[in-house]
Design a protein around this motif. Structure first.
Motif, PDB file in Angstrom:
ATOM      1  N   GLU A   1       0.809  -1.215   0.000  1.00  0.00           N
ATOM      2  CA  GLU A   1       0.000   0.000   0.000  1.00  0.00           C
ATOM      3  C   GLU A   1       0.842   1.265   0.000  1.00  0.00           C
ATOM      4  OE1 GLU A   1      -3.161   0.182  -0.312  1.00  0.00           O
ATOM      5  OE2 GLU A   1      -3.832  -1.868   0.089  1.00  0.00           O
ATOM      6  N   GLY A   2       2.044   1.194   0.580  1.00  0.00           N
ATOM      7  CA  GLY A   2       2.762   2.422   0.907  1.00  0.00           C
ATOM      8  C   GLY A   2       3.987   2.738   0.081  1.00  0.00           C
ATOM      9  N   GLU A   3       4.150   2.073  -1.072  1.00  0.00           N
ATOM     10  CA  GLU A   3       5.390   2.295  -1.810  1.00  0.00           C
ATOM     11  C   GLU A   3       5.187   2.116  -3.306  1.00  0.00           C
ATOM     12  OE1 GLU A   3       9.373   0.230  -0.707  1.00  0.00           O
ATOM     13  OE2 GLU A   3       8.661  -0.661  -2.567  1.00  0.00           O
ATOM     14  N   LEU A   4       5.972   2.848  -4.077  1.00  0.00           N
ATOM     15  CA  LEU A   4       6.122   2.634  -5.517  1.00  0.00           C
ATOM     16  C   LEU A   4       7.597   2.361  -5.788  1.00  0.00           C
ATOM     17  CD1 LEU A   4       3.976   5.640  -6.750  1.00  0.00           C
ATOM     18  CD2 LEU A   4       3.387   3.237  -7.049  1.00  0.00           C
ATOM     19  N   THR A   5       7.864   1.446  -6.703  1.00  0.00           N
ATOM     20  CA  THR A   5       9.238   1.098  -7.033  1.00  0.00           C
ATOM     21  C   THR A   5       9.454   1.300  -8.525  1.00  0.00           C
ATOM     22  OG1 THR A   5       9.140  -0.580  -5.297  1.00  0.00           O
ATOM     23  CG2 THR A   5      11.012  -0.671  -6.764  1.00  0.00           C
ATOM     24  N   TYR A   6      10.654   1.708  -8.891  1.00  0.00           N
ATOM     25  CA  TYR A   6      10.999   1.878 -10.298  1.00  0.00           C
ATOM     26  C   TYR A   6      12.284   1.130 -10.595  1.00  0.00           C
ATOM     27  CZ  TYR A   6      14.965   4.830  -9.172  1.00  0.00           C
ATOM     28  OH  TYR A   6      16.173   5.269  -8.705  1.00  0.00           O
TER      29      TYR A   6
END
Length: 256
Positions: A85-90
């Motif tokens: 829920e609390g993170e985006l990764t690239y």
């Protein structure tokens, strides 16, 4: 050279890391284009750096109790909790020749794309060498990079929300030590998007995609030649093989 941008996908920890490696291999042999991808981890996971010992860094019992995956990255750096829920990764995967030879300058370039994305949603951020992004002097993003056989891979996280109690419980901190004082101390050093801007995750993804698409060059800040795409059959088959035969194995996980 045309970039491929892959819109946010949801995978488990093993496929997320296996895709990065499969694409890196494809760039090495010329079968894959330079790639920017965005992704989310489901279930939540802890990743450790290549040189770390998982028993030293991760509370394995708590991870099993909470259903949190544990994985060793093939980049360096420290242990990271990846919250669904609390993170985006690239990930940025491309020939190293497309980036500055100086490691800090290459971090500065790619992290600058994240900073530009944050600007799109009204958040002012700054790059802090070697590889952090700060908002109001608090860390909101960290990255790790490796260069192998002429290919640069940089992947990193952007904190959207923050659950410090779970973060500390899965990292190697005893439950008795997870005090309100520790939480308060961490809150003084770490922040997230929702503390600065009431924006949904979809809008954040859109801002990042726009910023990365404009910034995919070391010499030009105009829109770059790119297309939205997905994985070739060869890439996805190789990623599945790597997930099963490498990233899920005890030999890899407990390498150190």
């Amino acid at each position: 050279m045309k970039w491929r941008i892959v819109r946010p996908e949801v995978h488990d920890a093993y496929m997320n890391m296996a895709i990065d490696e499969a694409v890196s291999e494809g760039i090495m042999d010329g079968s894959s284009p330079p790639t920017i991808r965005f992704y989310i981890w489901k279930p939540c996971a802890v990743s450790i750096g290549y040189f770390q010992g998982i028993r030293d860094e991760v509370n394995l019992d708590v991870c099993r109790e909470l259903g949190v995956d544990c994985i060793r990255r093939w980049t360096g750096g420290g242990a990271v909790y990846h919250d669904y829920e609390g993170e985006l990764t690239y990930s940025v995967i491309a020939p190293a020749s497309m980036f500055p030879k100086n490691i800090i300058e290459s971090y500065r370039l790619i992290c600058g794309w994240i900073i530009r994305g944050l600007e799109h949603i009204g958040i002012t951020a700054e790059f802090r060498p070697i590889n952090d992004i700060l908002v109001d002097n608090k860390k909101i993003s960290g990255s790790a990079q490796t260069r192998r056989r002429g290919v640069l891979l940089q992947h990193g996280t952007l904190l959207y929300g923050l659950d410090l109690r779970i973060m500390f419980s899965v990292l190697n901190v005893s439950r008795q030590k997870i005090s309100d004082k520790m939480i308060h101390s961490a809150e003084e050093r770490v922040t997230c998007i929702l503390k600065h801007c009431d924006v949904d995750k979809t809008a954040v993804c859109g801002a990042l995609i726009e910023a990365f698409a404009c910034g995919a060059s070391k010499t030009n800040t105009e829109n770059k030649e790119h297309e939205f795409g997905t994985w070739s059959e060869r890439e996805i088959m190789r990623a599945r093989e790597l997930a099963e035969k490498k990233y899920k194995t005890d030999e890899w996980t407990y390498l150190r």
